[in-house]
Design a protein around this motif. Structure first.
Motif, PDB file in Angstrom:
ATOM      1  N   THR A  74       0.797  -1.225   0.042  1.00  0.00           N
ATOM      2  CA  THR A  74      -0.005   0.109  -0.033  1.00  0.00           C
ATOM      3  C   THR A  74       0.954   1.272   0.149  1.00  0.00           C
ATOM      4  O   THR A  74       0.583   2.156  -0.803  1.00  0.00           O
ATOM      5  CB  THR A  74      -0.849   0.016   1.250  1.00  0.00           C
ATOM      6  OG1 THR A  74      -1.821  -1.370   1.503  1.00  0.00           O
ATOM      7  CG2 THR A  74      -1.779   1.254   1.322  1.00  0.00           C
ATOM      8  N   LEU A  75       2.050   1.207   0.922  1.00  0.00           N
ATOM      9  CA  LEU A  75       2.820   2.379   0.887  1.00  0.00           C
ATOM     10  C   LEU A  75       3.552   2.674  -0.430  1.00  0.00           C
ATOM     11  O   LEU A  75       3.893   3.625  -0.975  1.00  0.00           O
ATOM     12  CB  LEU A  75       3.814   2.244   1.885  1.00  0.00           C
ATOM     13  CG  LEU A  75       3.180   2.317   3.300  1.00  0.00           C
ATOM     14  CD1 LEU A  75       4.226   2.001   4.493  1.00  0.00           C
ATOM     15  CD2 LEU A  75       2.564   3.625   3.697  1.00  0.00           C
ATOM     16  N   CYS A  76       4.093   1.502  -1.048  1.00  0.00           N
ATOM     17  CA  CYS A  76       4.523   1.437  -2.417  1.00  0.00           C
ATOM     18  C   CYS A  76       3.636   2.255  -3.443  1.00  0.00           C
ATOM     19  O   CYS A  76       3.938   2.868  -4.201  1.00  0.00           O
ATOM     20  CB  CYS A  76       5.279   0.219  -2.950  1.00  0.00           C
ATOM     21  SG  CYS A  76       6.504  -0.269  -1.803  1.00  0.00           S
ATOM     22  N   LEU A  77       2.462   1.660  -3.481  1.00  0.00           N
ATOM     23  CA  LEU A  77       1.470   2.182  -4.322  1.00  0.00           C
ATOM     24  C   LEU A  77       1.296   3.568  -4.093  1.00  0.00           C
ATOM     25  O   LEU A  77       1.101   4.518  -4.933  1.00  0.00           O
ATOM     26  CB  LEU A  77       0.175   1.455  -4.137  1.00  0.00           C
ATOM     27  CG  LEU A  77      -1.071   1.835  -5.128  1.00  0.00           C
ATOM     28  CD1 LEU A  77      -0.558   1.849  -6.608  1.00  0.00           C
ATOM     29  CD2 LEU A  77      -2.382   1.161  -4.889  1.00  0.00           C
ATOM     30  N   HIS A 112       3.329   5.848  -2.923  1.00  0.00           N
ATOM     31  CA  HIS A 112       4.523   6.522  -3.397  1.00  0.00           C
ATOM     32  C   HIS A 112       4.679   6.461  -4.942  1.00  0.00           C
ATOM     33  O   HIS A 112       5.007   7.671  -5.596  1.00  0.00           O
ATOM     34  CB  HIS A 112       5.796   5.554  -2.782  1.00  0.00           C
ATOM     35  CG  HIS A 112       7.317   6.194  -3.338  1.00  0.00           C
ATOM     36  ND1 HIS A 112       7.837   5.875  -4.724  1.00  0.00           N
ATOM     37  CD2 HIS A 112       7.962   7.355  -3.045  1.00  0.00           C
ATOM     38  CE1 HIS A 112       8.802   6.633  -4.827  1.00  0.00           C
ATOM     39  NE2 HIS A 112       9.195   7.563  -3.713  1.00  0.00           N
ATOM     40  N   HIS A 113       4.070   5.515  -5.591  1.00  0.00           N
ATOM     41  CA  HIS A 113       3.875   5.473  -7.062  1.00  0.00           C
ATOM     42  C   HIS A 113       3.239   6.835  -7.621  1.00  0.00           C
ATOM     43  O   HIS A 113       3.395   7.223  -8.606  1.00  0.00           O
ATOM     44  CB  HIS A 113       3.677   4.147  -7.474  1.00  0.00           C
ATOM     45  CG  HIS A 113       3.452   4.086  -9.014  1.00  0.00           C
ATOM     46  ND1 HIS A 113       4.596   4.036  -9.790  1.00  0.00           N
ATOM     47  CD2 HIS A 113       2.325   4.029  -9.881  1.00  0.00           C
ATOM     48  CE1 HIS A 113       4.203   4.224 -11.184  1.00  0.00           C
ATOM     49  NE2 HIS A 113       2.820   4.177 -11.062  1.00  0.00           N
ATOM     50  N   VAL A 114       2.101   6.964  -6.920  1.00  0.00           N
ATOM     51  CA  VAL A 114       1.133   7.746  -7.520  1.00  0.00           C
ATOM     52  C   VAL A 114       1.268   9.296  -6.644  1.00  0.00           C
ATOM     53  O   VAL A 114       0.872  10.289  -7.164  1.00  0.00           O
ATOM     54  CB  VAL A 114      -0.402   7.505  -6.840  1.00  0.00           C
ATOM     55  CG1 VAL A 114      -0.702   6.276  -7.659  1.00  0.00           C
ATOM     56  CG2 VAL A 114      -0.627   7.511  -5.331  1.00  0.00           C
ATOM     57  N   LYS A 166       5.572  11.211   0.476  1.00  0.00           N
ATOM     58  CA  LYS A 166       6.614  11.886   0.451  1.00  0.00           C
ATOM     59  C   LYS A 166       7.845  11.381   0.823  1.00  0.00           C
ATOM     60  O   LYS A 166       8.464  11.872   1.910  1.00  0.00           O
ATOM     61  CB  LYS A 166       6.300  13.088   0.544  1.00  0.00           C
ATOM     62  CG  LYS A 166       5.167  13.788  -0.347  1.00  0.00           C
ATOM     63  CD  LYS A 166       4.931  15.364  -0.050  1.00  0.00           C
ATOM     64  CE  LYS A 166       3.667  15.895  -0.907  1.00  0.00           C
ATOM     65  NZ  LYS A 166       3.846  15.697  -2.086  1.00  0.00           N
ATOM     66  N   VAL A 167       8.544  10.234   0.362  1.00  0.00           N
ATOM     67  CA  VAL A 167       9.679   9.816   0.891  1.00  0.00           C
ATOM     68  C   VAL A 167      10.676   9.306  -0.034  1.00  0.00           C
ATOM     69  O   VAL A 167      10.111   9.146  -1.354  1.00  0.00           O
ATOM     70  CB  VAL A 167       9.403   8.402   1.822  1.00  0.00           C
ATOM     71  CG1 VAL A 167       8.744   9.149   3.258  1.00  0.00           C
ATOM     72  CG2 VAL A 167       8.594   7.498   1.230  1.00  0.00           C
ATOM     73  N   ASP A 168      11.902   9.195   0.194  1.00  0.00           N
ATOM     74  CA  ASP A 168      12.968   8.679  -1.078  1.00  0.00           C
ATOM     75  C   ASP A 168      12.614   7.262  -1.318  1.00  0.00           C
ATOM     76  O   ASP A 168      12.297   6.205  -0.419  1.00  0.00           O
ATOM     77  CB  ASP A 168      14.218   8.786  -0.558  1.00  0.00           C
ATOM     78  CG  ASP A 168      15.149   8.428  -1.272  1.00  0.00           C
ATOM     79  OD1 ASP A 168      14.887   7.949  -2.547  1.00  0.00           O
ATOM     80  OD2 ASP A 168      16.474   9.174  -1.431  1.00  0.00           O
ATOM     81  N   GLY A 169      12.375   6.931  -2.579  1.00  0.00           N
ATOM     82  CA  GLY A 169      12.074   5.586  -2.993  1.00  0.00           C
ATOM     83  C   GLY A 169      12.974   4.582  -2.595  1.00  0.00           C
ATOM     84  O   GLY A 169      12.808   3.072  -2.598  1.00  0.00           O
ATOM     85  N   LEU A 170      14.286   4.893  -2.426  1.00  0.00           N
ATOM     86  CA  LEU A 170      15.186   3.934  -2.111  1.00  0.00           C
ATOM     87  C   LEU A 170      15.048   3.308  -0.637  1.00  0.00           C
ATOM     88  O   LEU A 170      15.672   2.400  -0.332  1.00  0.00           O
ATOM     89  CB  LEU A 170      16.603   4.421  -2.161  1.00  0.00           C
ATOM     90  CG  LEU A 170      17.003   5.256  -3.387  1.00  0.00           C
ATOM     91  CD1 LEU A 170      18.369   5.815  -3.395  1.00  0.00           C
ATOM     92  CD2 LEU A 170      17.195   4.078  -4.359  1.00  0.00           C
ATOM     93  N   LEU A 171      14.317   3.887   0.333  1.00  0.00           N
ATOM     94  CA  LEU A 171      14.079   3.498   1.411  1.00  0.00           C
ATOM     95  C   LEU A 171      12.841   2.373   1.423  1.00  0.00           C
ATOM     96  O   LEU A 171      12.863   1.441   2.425  1.00  0.00           O
ATOM     97  CB  LEU A 171      13.543   4.542   2.426  1.00  0.00           C
ATOM     98  CG  LEU A 171      14.541   5.802   2.530  1.00  0.00           C
ATOM     99  CD1 LEU A 171      13.924   7.000   3.373  1.00  0.00           C
ATOM    100  CD2 LEU A 171      15.803   5.198   3.187  1.00  0.00           C
TER     101      LEU A 171
END
Length: 305
Positions: A21-24, A26-28, A32-37
């Motif tokens: 859910t958090l990845c989704l 981030h994708h949309v 607001k966090v760095d994707g590398l984390l």
């Protein structure tokens, strides 16, 4: 399969669902966090998603940007500097003083400058506009004449209003002073020439004489004497100055006016007598007056004066 194993599997499934859910989000662009984390978040059950949520909250509170702590002070100072208003200098390269623009060999620049004066405040350029009327460029002459006509019309209206106010309240010192100041400004702006100007100057001397009857001060006397000299009435100016010297025998401005009158009459002997009197009696003249005294005495004598 034991209950402990089933509980662990359920926790892992919930953890993975939360991570997805958090990845989704981030994708949309919501999270607001760095994707590398995000990969590290999946490896740490419970604390991983919780840390990402805390970082998202921090980023939102700071306006959606992650700012390194060491750069926070620099960001604030940079923002303060950006808020300082700076004049727009995009057109400064094409800006030329009016005196120089009138003689520069660039008709387009001269004409653009004259048009800008017409659209702004031509009153403050009255003397230079008077010179511009003699320019060789026909369009510049036309613009200058138009500007002078605008100034003259405004000055005429203001002067007429002050005159009518004074006619209605002849006993009012305030009305007299307003009319006198308006007429003085009118004469200084060189709107009138010839007989019309002479007529206004005579009216100005009448107002100065009237003010002297009510309030006898040396500044008004000096203005009256100067105007009388400008009119060529040297005898009247002499009487005005002599009366002033009787009232203020050590007033430097009055002595300077006397010196000016004698120079205008081309009376060299009288000039030398007045200069000697100023020097011997130690009449205080001020900075400008001292320069005049230096001119008539010479540098060496003026230094001892």
């Amino acid at each position: 399969m034991g209950s402990t194993t089933i509980a662990a599997l359920i926790i892992i499934a919930v953890h993975l669902l939360v991570c997805m859910t958090l990845c989704l989000l981030h994708h949309v662009g919501v999270l607001k966090v760095d994707g590398l984390l995000l990969p590290f978040m999946a490896l740490i059950p419970l604390w991983g998603p919780l840390s990402v949520a805390l970082m998202h909250s921090r980023a939102v509170l700071r306006g959606g940007r992650r700012i390194p702590a060491g750069l926070q002070e620099l960001k604030v100072e940079d923002q303060e500097q950006r808020n300082i208003l700076v004049d727009d200098r995009t057109d400064y390269a094409n800006t030329v003083p009016l005196e120089e623009a009138l003689i520069v060999d660039n008709p387009r620049q001269r004409r653009n400058l004259m048009l800008s004066i017409l659209n702004e405040n031509p009153g403050q350029y009255a003397n230079l506009l008077s010179q511009a009327r003699l320019n060789e460029d026909v369009e510049v002459v036309h613009y200058a004449a138009t500007a002078m006509a605008q100034i003259s019309a405004k000055e005429d209206i203001a002067l007429q209003q002050r005159m009518e106010e004074y006619e209605r309240n002849r006993d009012s010192d305030e009305a007299l002073d307003r009319y006198r100041e308006a007429l003085e400004h009118y004469l200084e702006s060189s709107m009138e020439q010839g007989y019309a100007r002479t007529l206004q100057m005579r009216r100005y001397t009448d107002l100065l004489a009237e003010r002297l009857k009510r309030h006898n001060d040396y500044r008004t006397v000096c203005s009256l004497a100067k105007t009388q000299m400008d009119l060529g009435s040297f005898d009247a100016a002499s009487r005005t100055i002599e009366a002033a010297l009787s009232a203020w025998p050590r007033q430097g401005d009055v002595w300077l006016m006397k010196l000016r009158l004698e120079a205008a009459r081309h009376d060299g002997e009288a000039v030398q007598r007045t200069v000697r009197h100023i020097k011997d009696d130690h009449i205080y003249l001020g900075g400008r007056g001292h320069d005049i005294l230096r001119f008539w005495l010479g540098d060496k004598e003026a230094g001892r004066a």
